[in-house]
Write a protein that holds these residues in place. Structure first.
Motif, PDB file in Angstrom:
ATOM      1  N   LEU A   1      -2.001  18.459  -6.991  1.00  0.00           N
ATOM      2  CA  LEU A   1      -1.116  17.323  -6.649  1.00  0.00           C
ATOM      3  C   LEU A   1      -0.753  16.656  -5.925  1.00  0.00           C
ATOM      4  CD1 LEU A   1       0.807  19.972  -9.091  1.00  0.00           C
ATOM      5  CD2 LEU A   1      -0.233  18.210  -9.860  1.00  0.00           C
ATOM      6  N   LEU A   2      -0.551  15.541  -6.437  1.00  0.00           N
ATOM      7  CA  LEU A   2       0.464  14.533  -5.572  1.00  0.00           C
ATOM      8  C   LEU A   2       1.543  14.544  -5.569  1.00  0.00           C
ATOM      9  CD1 LEU A   2      -1.708  11.280  -6.596  1.00  0.00           C
ATOM     10  CD2 LEU A   2      -2.585  12.551  -4.915  1.00  0.00           C
ATOM     11  N   SER A   3       2.066  13.994  -4.839  1.00  0.00           N
ATOM     12  CA  SER A   3       3.854  14.038  -4.893  1.00  0.00           C
ATOM     13  C   SER A   3       4.275  12.834  -5.796  1.00  0.00           C
ATOM     14  CB  SER A   3       4.552  13.530  -3.145  1.00  0.00           C
ATOM     15  OG  SER A   3       3.538  11.978  -3.162  1.00  0.00           O
ATOM     16  N   GLY A   4       5.291  13.209  -6.684  1.00  0.00           N
ATOM     17  CA  GLY A   4       5.188  12.062  -7.492  1.00  0.00           C
ATOM     18  C   GLY A   4       5.997  10.447  -7.579  1.00  0.00           C
ATOM     19  N   THR A   5       6.194  10.617  -6.368  1.00  0.00           N
ATOM     20  CA  THR A   5       6.506   8.884  -5.783  1.00  0.00           C
ATOM     21  C   THR A   5       5.313   9.215  -4.285  1.00  0.00           C
ATOM     22  OG1 THR A   5       8.707  10.496  -5.041  1.00  0.00           O
ATOM     23  CG2 THR A   5       8.550   8.587  -6.792  1.00  0.00           C
ATOM     24  N   PRO A   6       5.998   7.759  -3.951  1.00  0.00           N
ATOM     25  CA  PRO A   6       4.498   7.772  -2.563  1.00  0.00           C
ATOM     26  C   PRO A   6       5.775   7.954  -1.422  1.00  0.00           C
ATOM     27  CG  PRO A   6       5.244   6.049  -4.082  1.00  0.00           C
ATOM     28  CD  PRO A   6       5.524   6.680  -4.363  1.00  0.00           C
ATOM     29  N   ILE A   7       5.569   9.138  -0.005  1.00  0.00           N
ATOM     30  CA  ILE A   7       6.236   9.855   0.502  1.00  0.00           C
ATOM     31  C   ILE A   7       6.552   8.555   1.890  1.00  0.00           C
ATOM     32  CG2 ILE A   7       5.519  11.996   0.417  1.00  0.00           C
ATOM     33  CD1 ILE A   7       3.423  11.664   2.798  1.00  0.00           C
ATOM     34  N   HIS A   8       5.035   7.207   1.885  1.00  0.00           N
ATOM     35  CA  HIS A   8       5.854   6.099   3.074  1.00  0.00           C
ATOM     36  C   HIS A   8       4.683   5.079   2.395  1.00  0.00           C
ATOM     37  CE1 HIS A   8       6.950   8.579   6.355  1.00  0.00           C
ATOM     38  NE2 HIS A   8       5.766   9.294   5.716  1.00  0.00           N
ATOM     39  N   SER A   9       5.346   3.182   2.068  1.00  0.00           N
ATOM     40  CA  SER A   9       4.238   2.431   1.456  1.00  0.00           C
ATOM     41  C   SER A   9       4.486   1.413   3.361  1.00  0.00           C
ATOM     42  CB  SER A   9       5.402   1.843   0.827  1.00  0.00           C
ATOM     43  OG  SER A   9       5.706   1.566   1.450  1.00  0.00           O
TER      44      SER A   9
ATOM     45  N   VAL B   1       1.107  -0.874   0.316  1.00  0.00           N
ATOM     46  CA  VAL B   1       0.156   0.443   0.437  1.00  0.00           C
ATOM     47  C   VAL B   1       0.574   0.973  -0.292  1.00  0.00           C
ATOM     48  CG1 VAL B   1      -1.873   1.498   1.390  1.00  0.00           C
ATOM     49  CG2 VAL B   1      -1.654  -0.878   1.418  1.00  0.00           C
ATOM     50  N   THR B   2       0.791   2.551  -1.072  1.00  0.00           N
ATOM     51  CA  THR B   2       1.295   2.983  -1.089  1.00  0.00           C
ATOM     52  C   THR B   2       0.782   4.450  -0.411  1.00  0.00           C
ATOM     53  OG1 THR B   2       0.970   3.611  -3.152  1.00  0.00           O
ATOM     54  CG2 THR B   2       2.685   2.068  -2.399  1.00  0.00           C
ATOM     55  N   GLN B   3       1.218   5.336   0.373  1.00  0.00           N
ATOM     56  CA  GLN B   3       0.687   6.951   0.298  1.00  0.00           C
ATOM     57  C   GLN B   3       1.585   8.018  -0.032  1.00  0.00           C
ATOM     58  OE1 GLN B   3       1.456   7.356   4.518  1.00  0.00           O
ATOM     59  NE2 GLN B   3       1.009   9.183   5.012  1.00  0.00           N
ATOM     60  N   PHE B   4       1.215   8.721  -0.668  1.00  0.00           N
ATOM     61  CA  PHE B   4       1.423   9.790  -0.968  1.00  0.00           C
ATOM     62  C   PHE B   4       0.515  11.114  -0.697  1.00  0.00           C
ATOM     63  CE2 PHE B   4       1.127   6.650  -4.302  1.00  0.00           C
ATOM     64  CZ  PHE B   4       2.035   6.846  -5.212  1.00  0.00           C
ATOM     65  N   GLN B   5       1.686  12.792  -0.911  1.00  0.00           N
ATOM     66  CA  GLN B   5       0.982  13.698   0.001  1.00  0.00           C
ATOM     67  C   GLN B   5      -0.138  14.598  -0.965  1.00  0.00           C
ATOM     68  OE1 GLN B   5       2.086  14.866   2.624  1.00  0.00           O
ATOM     69  NE2 GLN B   5       0.676  16.230   2.586  1.00  0.00           N
TER      70      GLN B   5
ATOM     71  N   THR C   1      -6.236 -11.611   6.049  1.00  0.00           N
ATOM     72  CA  THR C   1      -5.558 -10.971   6.746  1.00  0.00           C
ATOM     73  C   THR C   1      -5.671  -9.632   6.989  1.00  0.00           C
ATOM     74  OG1 THR C   1      -3.739 -12.883   6.611  1.00  0.00           O
ATOM     75  CG2 THR C   1      -3.300 -10.595   7.929  1.00  0.00           C
ATOM     76  N   LEU C   2      -6.458  -9.436   8.152  1.00  0.00           N
ATOM     77  CA  LEU C   2      -6.616  -8.395   8.853  1.00  0.00           C
ATOM     78  C   LEU C   2      -5.459  -7.309   8.283  1.00  0.00           C
ATOM     79  CD1 LEU C   2      -8.943  -5.460   9.436  1.00  0.00           C
ATOM     80  CD2 LEU C   2      -8.682  -6.518  11.340  1.00  0.00           C
ATOM     81  N   TYR C   3      -5.106  -5.466   8.518  1.00  0.00           N
ATOM     82  CA  TYR C   3      -3.846  -5.085   9.105  1.00  0.00           C
ATOM     83  C   TYR C   3      -4.095  -3.593   9.087  1.00  0.00           C
ATOM     84  CZ  TYR C   3      -0.459  -8.247   6.423  1.00  0.00           C
ATOM     85  OH  TYR C   3      -0.089  -9.849   5.812  1.00  0.00           O
ATOM     86  N   ALA C   4      -3.601  -3.332  10.262  1.00  0.00           N
ATOM     87  CA  ALA C   4      -4.004  -1.205  10.565  1.00  0.00           C
ATOM     88  C   ALA C   4      -2.642  -1.162  10.671  1.00  0.00           C
ATOM     89  CB  ALA C   4      -4.373  -1.929  11.935  1.00  0.00           C
ATOM     90  N   PHE C   5      -2.232  -0.348  10.401  1.00  0.00           N
ATOM     91  CA  PHE C   5      -1.092   1.042   9.881  1.00  0.00           C
ATOM     92  C   PHE C   5      -1.482   2.058  10.826  1.00  0.00           C
ATOM     93  CE2 PHE C   5      -1.383  -2.350   6.746  1.00  0.00           C
ATOM     94  CZ  PHE C   5      -0.816  -3.055   6.946  1.00  0.00           C
ATOM     95  N   ASP C   6      -0.637   3.245  11.249  1.00  0.00           N
ATOM     96  CA  ASP C   6      -0.904   4.418  11.225  1.00  0.00           C
ATOM     97  C   ASP C   6      -0.669   5.270  10.132  1.00  0.00           C
ATOM     98  OD1 ASP C   6       0.154   6.717  12.034  1.00  0.00           O
ATOM     99  OD2 ASP C   6       1.399   6.227  13.451  1.00  0.00           O
ATOM    100  N   ALA C   7      -2.150   5.922   9.649  1.00  0.00           N
ATOM    101  CA  ALA C   7      -2.346   6.310   8.872  1.00  0.00           C
ATOM    102  C   ALA C   7      -1.494   7.844   8.307  1.00  0.00           C
ATOM    103  CB  ALA C   7      -3.288   7.070   8.671  1.00  0.00           C
ATOM    104  N   ASN C   8      -0.737   8.130   9.679  1.00  0.00           N
ATOM    105  CA  ASN C   8      -0.183   9.130   9.014  1.00  0.00           C
ATOM    106  C   ASN C   8       1.789   8.821   8.267  1.00  0.00           C
ATOM    107  OD1 ASN C   8      -1.083  11.541   9.988  1.00  0.00           O
ATOM    108  ND2 ASN C   8      -0.796  10.567  12.155  1.00  0.00           N
ATOM    109  N   ASP C   9       1.493   7.436   8.510  1.00  0.00           N
ATOM    110  CA  ASP C   9       3.019   6.969   8.544  1.00  0.00           C
ATOM    111  C   ASP C   9       2.795   5.092   8.135  1.00  0.00           C
ATOM    112  OD1 ASP C   9       5.189   5.975   7.833  1.00  0.00           O
ATOM    113  OD2 ASP C   9       6.540   7.035   9.485  1.00  0.00           O
TER     114      ASP C   9
ATOM    115  N   SER D   1       5.919  -1.094   3.311  1.00  0.00           N
ATOM    116  CA  SER D   1       7.010  -1.505   3.406  1.00  0.00           C
ATOM    117  C   SER D   1       7.408  -3.001   3.022  1.00  0.00           C
ATOM    118  CB  SER D   1       7.578  -1.896   4.817  1.00  0.00           C
ATOM    119  OG  SER D   1       9.461  -1.556   4.354  1.00  0.00           O
ATOM    120  N   SER D   2       7.236  -4.126   3.509  1.00  0.00           N
ATOM    121  CA  SER D   2       7.719  -5.496   3.107  1.00  0.00           C
ATOM    122  C   SER D   2       6.199  -6.111   3.292  1.00  0.00           C
ATOM    123  CB  SER D   2       8.658  -5.829   4.545  1.00  0.00           C
ATOM    124  OG  SER D   2       7.570  -5.737   6.137  1.00  0.00           O
TER     125      SER D   2
END
Length: 541
Positions: free
Chosen positions: A429-437, A420-424, A478-486, A439-440
């Motif tokens: 306008l969206l950031s050209g690349t994700p600021i967070h993902s 899952v990718t997070q764009f600012q 599988t249910l996942y939860a992530f910090d939505a700020n990062d 990860s693995s």
């Protein structure tokens, strides 16, 4: 290709408007009543006061119970707050199954029995679900009944749902039902059979008339309720012809048909399925959908709109194309089964900058398109770069068979074989690349549709379901939860506590539902409810 422009301001008009919308949402929150939480399909619940990043972990959060139902749950479970049922006020979880059933459960009771259960089947009248084999397609298995996410009008106390049935062994019928949410009883005038005709010489026409086909139509896209009209969008089962992308509109009170639209009346295909996402709607009642592979000739004076974003408005018993965007390489997308319409659309809150009103989405090619809703750009092959739209970002997420989510200046995507990718988002306008993902944590086919819970701007959590084991009878989701700020910070997953928190076997395209401290996950013959645990790891009561 991307044209990023980053301008971070301490306070922007967009931020002020978003804060106002947050306050209004918290005051008016009546539950999760439609797919992805709202008509804009943002996926956010900004009135969640129970679940926080501090308490969503394997020690204090987990499975509360599992409700058994009679079929696969492709539709997103809905959650209605504060309903008067049998002389008491309670919350209701409404679940639709592929065995043509609708259930109502109390998420706060100790029991596992439904408050009511409505089946649209009848042995006496020889009414059954439709076996997948009969449709010559296994896109939905093992039977086809209720596939799309229903929609609830809490003021009227009604849930609208479309059921597909096989009658007398040969007759396949799709019906729109309006049920009382307190009893499951049919409303007056309910149900109505889905039917429609439009002028055209496209696939399946007879004498210049194209007729809606119950057998080939796959009512996959979630229902939408906009300005008193229930909209029902359709695609196909496994690209089996003849089919078209249809949208049928029904008055929510009388169930009289008030609108019909076919996106390829002189061609074929163009299904509206969006991996289960529903038509998005703005405050003016305009609908926004993306269409799949199919005939496209709108740029040369035609009326066929395959592989396009469409803006539709209603007048005179029809839906009309008010505007559209079609990628310059539409023919390539069509020839290579790279449907633009595989992904759902979201409408952003008002933005600062040159494009205050935007729609965002993408398809199987993995490109992200940011488009002005007020001037969508049509079709332009001159630059071979879609320069007429606000922004295109390529190769930053996998194929999108999912719907993005939005929260507080961030947009989240869950592509195939991708984290899952997070764009600012800044000035539209969206950031050209994700600021967070994540990860693995990558998500296989069909990717994942994220959802957000937060208390206004505080304690945001991104929730999502890994369902790439959907083809296996014992392949747990599988249910996942992530910090939505990062979102590189994982808070919880349902495998952390061994077998304790496992949901049922997976179903593709499922979306988590979050409300009042509960999280719901649909599966094969079950819906699993998650929430806070006590110090002994037991459900809090």
């Amino acid at each position: 290709m991307t044209r990023p422009r980053i301008c971070v301001l301490p306070i922007t008009l967009a931020f002020v408007l978003w804060i106002s919308s947050v306050a209004a949402h918290a005051q008016s929150f009546a539950g999760v009543l439609t797919y992805h939480n709202d008509d804009a399909r943002t996926g956010q619940n900004l009135a969640e006061t129970v679940l926080t990043p501090a308490n969503v972990n394997a020690a204090s959060f987990g499975k509360l119970r599992q409700w058994k139902v009679d079929g696969y749950v492709y539709a997103q479970p809905l959650y209605v707050l504060h309903v008067r049922v049998r002389h008491r006020t309670r919350d209701l979880v409404l679940i639709a199954t592929e065995h043509d059933s609708v259930y109502a459960f109390d998420p706060d009771s100790r029991g596992k029995l439904p408050i009511w259960h409505k089946s649209f089947l009848s042995k006496k009248d020889d009414v059954t679900t439709v076996p997948s084999l009969l449709l010559s397609s296994f896109d939905i298995v093992p039977e086809v009944g209720i596939t799309s996410t229903p929609v609830v009008d809490p003021a009227a106390g009604t849930i609208f749902v479309v059921a597909k049935t096989l009658e007398q062994g040969t007759n396949i019928v799709l019906r729109l039902h309006a049920l009382e949410i307190t009893t499951g009883l049919e409303r007056p005038g309910s149900p109505v059979v889905l039917s429609a005709t439009v002028p055209g010489y496209g696939a399946g026409n007879s004498g210049g008339t194209v007729t809606y086909d119950d057998k080939t139509s796959n009512q996959r896209s979630a229902l939408a309720l906009v300005d008193g009209v229930v909209y029902v969008a359709n695609a196909s089962h496994g690209d089996i012809p003849p089919y078209h992308g249809w949208i049928l509109g029904y008055d929510e009170t009388s169930l009289a048909q008030v609108a019909v639209f076919n996106d390829t009346p002189n061609g074929s295909n163009g299904g509206i399925w969006m991996s289960g996402s529903g038509p998005a709607a703005d405050s003016g009642g305009n609908l926004f959908v993306s269409t799949g592979n199919g005939t496209f000739d709108a740029a040369s004076g035609g009326i066929d709109y395959g592989d396009s974003f469409l803006k539709l408005n209603r007048s005179g018993g029809s839906l009309h194309v008010a505007d559209y965007f079609t990628p310059w390489n539409q023919a390539y997308l069509n020839d290579n089964d790279l449907d633009l319409g595989s992904g759902g659309l979201i409408l952003l809150p008002d933005q600062a900058g040159d494009a205050p009103h935007e729609v965002i989405g993408g398809g199987k090619a993995g490109a992200i398109y940011v488009v002005k809703r007020d001037a969508m750009g049509g079709y332009d092959t001159a630059s071979e770069s879609n320069s007429q739209i606000v922004q295109e970002i390529d190769d930053q997420t996998g194929a999108m068979l999912s719907c993005p989510a939005y929260f507080n200046g961030y947009v989240y995507f869950g592509g195939v074989d991708s984290p899952v990718t997070q764009f600012q988002l800044n000035d539209g306008l969206l950031s050209g690349t994700p600021i967070h993902s994540t990860s693995s944590r990558t998500f296989g086919f069909p990717g994942t549709t994220p959802a957000i819970s937060a208390n206004g701007t505080s304690n945001p959590i991104l929730w999502t379901i890994e369902s790439d084991t959907f083809g296996a009878p014992f392949g747990h989701a599988t249910l996942y939860a992530f910090d939505a700020n990062d979102i590189s910070i994982e808070l919880y997953d349902s495998g952390q506590a061994g077998a304790r928190d496992l949901p049922g076997p997976a179903v593709k395209f499922t979306v988590p539902t979050i409300a009042s401290g509960k999280v719901l996950v649909g599966g094969q013959y079950s819906v699993t409810e998650y929430g806070l645990l006590d110090a002994k790891g037991k459900p809090r009561r």
